[in-house]
Motif scaffolding. Sequence first.
Motif, mmCIF file in Angstrom:
data_model
loop_
_atom_site.group_PDB
_atom_site.id
_atom_site.type_symbol
_atom_site.label_atom_id
_atom_site.label_comp_id
_atom_site.label_asym_id
_atom_site.label_seq_id
_atom_site.Cartn_x
_atom_site.Cartn_y
_atom_site.Cartn_z
ATOM 1 N N LYS A 300 -3.486 -1.526 6.007
ATOM 2 C CA LYS A 300 -3.061 -2.868 6.428
ATOM 3 C C LYS A 300 -4.082 -3.519 7.364
ATOM 4 O O LYS A 300 -4.495 -4.661 7.172
ATOM 5 C CB LYS A 300 -1.695 -2.784 7.104
ATOM 6 C CG LYS A 300 -1.147 -4.144 7.474
ATOM 7 C CD LYS A 300 0.296 -3.988 7.841
ATOM 8 C CE LYS A 300 0.850 -5.229 8.452
ATOM 9 N NZ LYS A 300 2.197 -4.960 8.965
ATOM 10 N N GLU A 301 -4.484 -2.741 8.383
ATOM 11 C CA GLU A 301 -5.471 -3.318 9.319
ATOM 12 C C GLU A 301 -6.735 -3.717 8.571
ATOM 13 O O GLU A 301 -7.380 -4.715 8.878
ATOM 14 C CB GLU A 301 -5.927 -2.279 10.352
ATOM 15 C CG GLU A 301 -4.872 -1.633 11.185
ATOM 16 C CD GLU A 301 -5.435 -0.378 11.833
ATOM 17 O OE1 GLU A 301 -6.376 -0.525 12.624
ATOM 18 O OE2 GLU A 301 -4.924 0.737 11.532
ATOM 19 N N ILE A 304 -6.466 -6.891 6.556
ATOM 20 C CA ILE A 304 -6.553 -8.042 7.468
ATOM 21 C C ILE A 304 -7.996 -8.246 7.926
ATOM 22 O O ILE A 304 -8.516 -9.366 7.937
ATOM 23 C CB ILE A 304 -5.601 -7.844 8.680
ATOM 24 C CG1 ILE A 304 -4.155 -7.840 8.185
ATOM 25 C CG2 ILE A 304 -5.828 -8.896 9.745
ATOM 26 C CD1 ILE A 304 -3.121 -7.460 9.238
ATOM 27 N N LYS A 308 -10.158 -11.566 7.288
ATOM 28 C CA LYS A 308 -10.700 -12.303 8.440
ATOM 29 C C LYS A 308 -12.216 -12.381 8.386
ATOM 30 O O LYS A 308 -12.816 -13.350 8.839
ATOM 31 C CB LYS A 308 -10.260 -11.640 9.746
ATOM 32 C CG LYS A 308 -8.812 -11.898 10.081
ATOM 33 C CD LYS A 308 -8.498 -11.383 11.480
ATOM 34 C CE LYS A 308 -7.111 -11.806 11.920
ATOM 35 N NZ LYS A 308 -6.635 -11.029 13.068
ATOM 36 N N GLN A 323 -0.536 -5.709 1.108
ATOM 37 C CA GLN A 323 -0.357 -5.837 2.554
ATOM 38 C C GLN A 323 -0.251 -7.261 3.096
ATOM 39 O O GLN A 323 0.332 -7.469 4.150
ATOM 40 C CB GLN A 323 -1.549 -5.160 3.280
ATOM 41 C CG GLN A 323 -1.768 -3.711 2.937
ATOM 42 C CD GLN A 323 -0.689 -2.788 3.511
ATOM 43 O OE1 GLN A 323 0.170 -3.226 4.302
ATOM 44 N NE2 GLN A 323 -0.700 -1.534 3.113
ATOM 45 N N GLU A 326 3.349 -9.289 3.868
ATOM 46 C CA GLU A 326 4.047 -8.860 5.079
ATOM 47 C C GLU A 326 3.257 -9.270 6.330
ATOM 48 O O GLU A 326 3.826 -9.730 7.324
ATOM 49 C CB GLU A 326 4.213 -7.339 5.038
ATOM 50 C CG GLU A 326 5.155 -6.815 6.092
ATOM 51 C CD GLU A 326 5.110 -5.298 6.166
ATOM 52 O OE1 GLU A 326 5.334 -4.639 5.131
ATOM 53 O OE2 GLU A 326 4.805 -4.780 7.269
ATOM 54 N N ALA A 327 1.949 -9.116 6.245
ATOM 55 C CA ALA A 327 1.125 -9.464 7.409
ATOM 56 C C ALA A 327 1.266 -10.938 7.756
ATOM 57 O O ALA A 327 1.327 -11.315 8.930
ATOM 58 C CB ALA A 327 -0.334 -9.091 7.139
ATOM 59 N N LYS A 330 4.755 -11.555 9.216
ATOM 60 C CA LYS A 330 4.914 -11.069 10.594
ATOM 61 C C LYS A 330 3.982 -11.779 11.576
ATOM 62 O O LYS A 330 3.900 -11.416 12.747
ATOM 63 C CB LYS A 330 4.589 -9.578 10.639
ATOM 64 C CG LYS A 330 5.671 -8.703 10.061
ATOM 65 C CD LYS A 330 5.368 -7.274 10.429
ATOM 66 C CE LYS A 330 6.474 -6.331 10.039
ATOM 67 N NZ LYS A 330 5.971 -4.958 9.956
ATOM 68 N N GLU A 332 0.744 -11.582 11.543
ATOM 69 C CA GLU A 332 -0.445 -10.784 11.886
ATOM 70 C C GLU A 332 -1.732 -11.401 11.348
ATOM 71 O O GLU A 332 -2.827 -11.079 11.782
ATOM 72 C CB GLU A 332 -0.281 -9.357 11.336
ATOM 73 C CG GLU A 332 0.806 -8.598 12.059
ATOM 74 C CD GLU A 332 1.296 -7.389 11.277
ATOM 75 O OE1 GLU A 332 1.676 -6.399 11.930
ATOM 76 O OE2 GLU A 332 1.308 -7.419 10.040
ATOM 77 N N VAL A 333 -1.573 -12.254 10.368
ATOM 78 C CA VAL A 333 -2.728 -12.981 9.863
ATOM 79 C C VAL A 333 -2.211 -14.347 9.409
ATOM 80 O O VAL A 333 -1.063 -14.472 8.975
ATOM 81 C CB VAL A 333 -3.424 -12.189 8.714
ATOM 82 C CG1 VAL A 333 -2.572 -12.133 7.468
ATOM 83 C CG2 VAL A 333 -4.792 -12.742 8.389
ATOM 84 N N SER A 334 -3.060 -15.352 9.531
ATOM 85 C CA SER A 334 -2.540 -16.686 9.229
ATOM 86 C C SER A 334 -2.574 -16.952 7.726
ATOM 87 O O SER A 334 -3.455 -16.458 7.008
ATOM 88 C CB SER A 334 -3.368 -17.747 9.954
ATOM 89 O OG SER A 334 -4.621 -17.842 9.321
#
Length: 757
Positions: A300-301, A304, A308, A323, A326-327, A330, A332-334
């Motif tokens: 997941k990281e 992202i 990015k 991933q 969900e990210a 939540k 965690e990423v735009s």
Amino acid sequence: MNFFKTTLTAAVVVGLGLTACSTDKSNDMDSFVSDLMGKMTLEEKIGQTNLPVGGDFTTGAPMDSPIGELAAAGRMGGTFNLTGEKIYALQRVAVEESRLHIPLLIGMDVIHGYRTVFPIPFGLSASWDTTAVERMARISAVEASAVGINWTFSPMVDITRDPRWGRVAEGNGEDPYLGSKLGAAYIRGYQGDLTRPDEILACVKHFALYGAAEAGRDYNTVDMSRQRMYNEYLAPYKATVDAGVATVMTSFNLVDGIPATANKWLVDDLLRKQWGFTGMVVTDYASINEMTSHGLGEQKENAIRALKAGTDMDMCSDAFIGQLKEAVEKGEVSEELVDRACRKVLEAKYRAGLFDDPYKFSDTTRIAKYTLTPEHRAAAREIAAETFVLLKNEGNVLPLAAKGKIAIVGPLGNNRDNMMGTWSANGVGNECVSVFEGFKNYVGDKAEVVYAKGSNIDAGDRIEQGSQAYGGAMRDPRSEAEMLAEALQTVRGADVIVAAVGETNGMSGEGSSLTNITLPETQRKLLKALLATGKPVVMLNFSGRPTVMDWESENIPAILNVWFPGTEAGNAIADVVFGKVNPSGKLTMSMPRTVGQIPVYYNHMNTGRPNDSGDFHAFSSCYMDVPNSPLYPFGYGLSYTTFSYSDFTLDNDKLTKDGKIAASVKVTNNGSVAGTEIVQFYTRDMAASLARPVKELKYFERISLAPGESKVVTFDITADRLAFYNADGETVVEPGAFKVMAGPNSRDVETLDFTLE
Ligand code: NOJ
């Protein structure tokens, strides 16, 4: 043809409310893509960023992706390395069954021909012929597009200085200037202006620095200074961006300790912002997932991070698709970043013309018309002959006369499969012309041509296994002694022996690194036995990399390096061996004397204690056992004629910042046959703010000269050609003393001085 008007039902057209414009103006593209994205769910947008493998051939673990289902659900943006009718079928599913009917990108590693196979890219580079490379790429696109392929993962422009690295075979060698010229030629050939149904998207790879893998071991760590990157490695990628390449593939390696796929500086700052690249960035195979092995944590990281950093499409990690939803949900990423990636994928499709006609590349009637045509075969033959490098020709053993008895001996002498080299797309081994066949075609009944295998490629199981894994196995069950006895029997009464030796297809290319790049011992033994007959021996060396041939160059009278020539191998080799074509290829990587010298490359730094003498001198930068120089230098290659260089002059020895100096040299064909010479100009900066290479190729020209003919070749030196990246990260032109050199290779040059004011 407009796809939305002609292919789909009226209901679909109304449902979409879209029409693609056939012109590629960016405003039209923007509004088309914006409209389309306005109709997409988050899942569908992420779907576009997903690139699962088609599965017909892979370079990693095959993914477990049911691509038909993904296509119908709009959960993939494309696929690759799928062949035959499956391509059309899959495109149909995406276009007719998915909610928004978005066509797929269909990629493939078409790197040196599709069905008509041309020499491996490294071989092509030895032609130094941008026109030939462009023609090869054009033909590749014509053949590949006929089956529905709209995207090729080519060119590879990684600078390569370590011949242990098997992927040397896929690139243009060690020089950034030549690599830039050839890289741009590939783009022109594949893409044209992306309007015709036989012009396809190119993908430059592997961004960046992949060729600098430590110790030549594939996928290994890369670490280098910014100044080295800018001054020695980045230019060819930049040249393809300037040539309008539509897509870029990130590399597997680290750049500044961060995997390229997640390296924001590399992708976002350098590629997009500094260089102005506006196309799509795809990861290499599963490189998001490989970040876990690099030590960067979980999928997941890393998904992202990759997004990015600026990558748009995830090849085979299932990470974006698995991933990102969900990210985003939540926070965690735009979602904007997902939108950017999706937009880039859709824009690539738009540029390819897929929204005008999703079947633009699937007109199956073109397959029969344009595949492996006599014209394509003729081009492959002509181009292959240009790539061979004559390294030695003592006593003018070559060209051979088409008479008497000619014995071909060696494991590659009557083999079709191993003529193609690595990544030969849809090439068919059996459609290749072997050396034996090519010679017989050439001489007809004028001479007797006989063949014996003589030895296996290698005695080692490991190489055999490796070759098998990469599709190049050819072990003969007979004993060495039996094979040798047969060979010696075959050469009896022969006037000349042509030894076809070297590597199999599988010994270079991805995953095919070697620590020992000498000719395997089985083949050396064979050569020794052949020499012992007292007959003249010509060595044809098949290889995807420079070979260490210290013993061979000492002992064999004539050596022709033929790389992997492709479909027309045997015919092209016969053309050169019998002198119908005069060899003109020149090395694009230095040929080391020994593996211990690696990396050995012509554009090295001088050091504070240089030693060019070839002799050992205490406390100078040298080895005790061998000279620093390579066995055969960058740019080297002989001809059946001889060329002399004279009247090297500068029209001024002072260069102003906006001015130019003409450096001219006269080249004369002194022999009795016509020939083509590759004239090379190098410069050296003698007074810079940081150390600069002892030579840098700045200009070359291929010229053809009739016997006795001369031509003056001129290199216009301008200040911008002397620019470099300094310690402060600026591209500068610094005044001071320079040298300019001209010659037939990087070693045998004449030198003149000038000053930049
Ligand atoms: C991995 C290779 O590194 C790359 O060059 C190739 O394009 C992809 N696999 C797809 O086959």
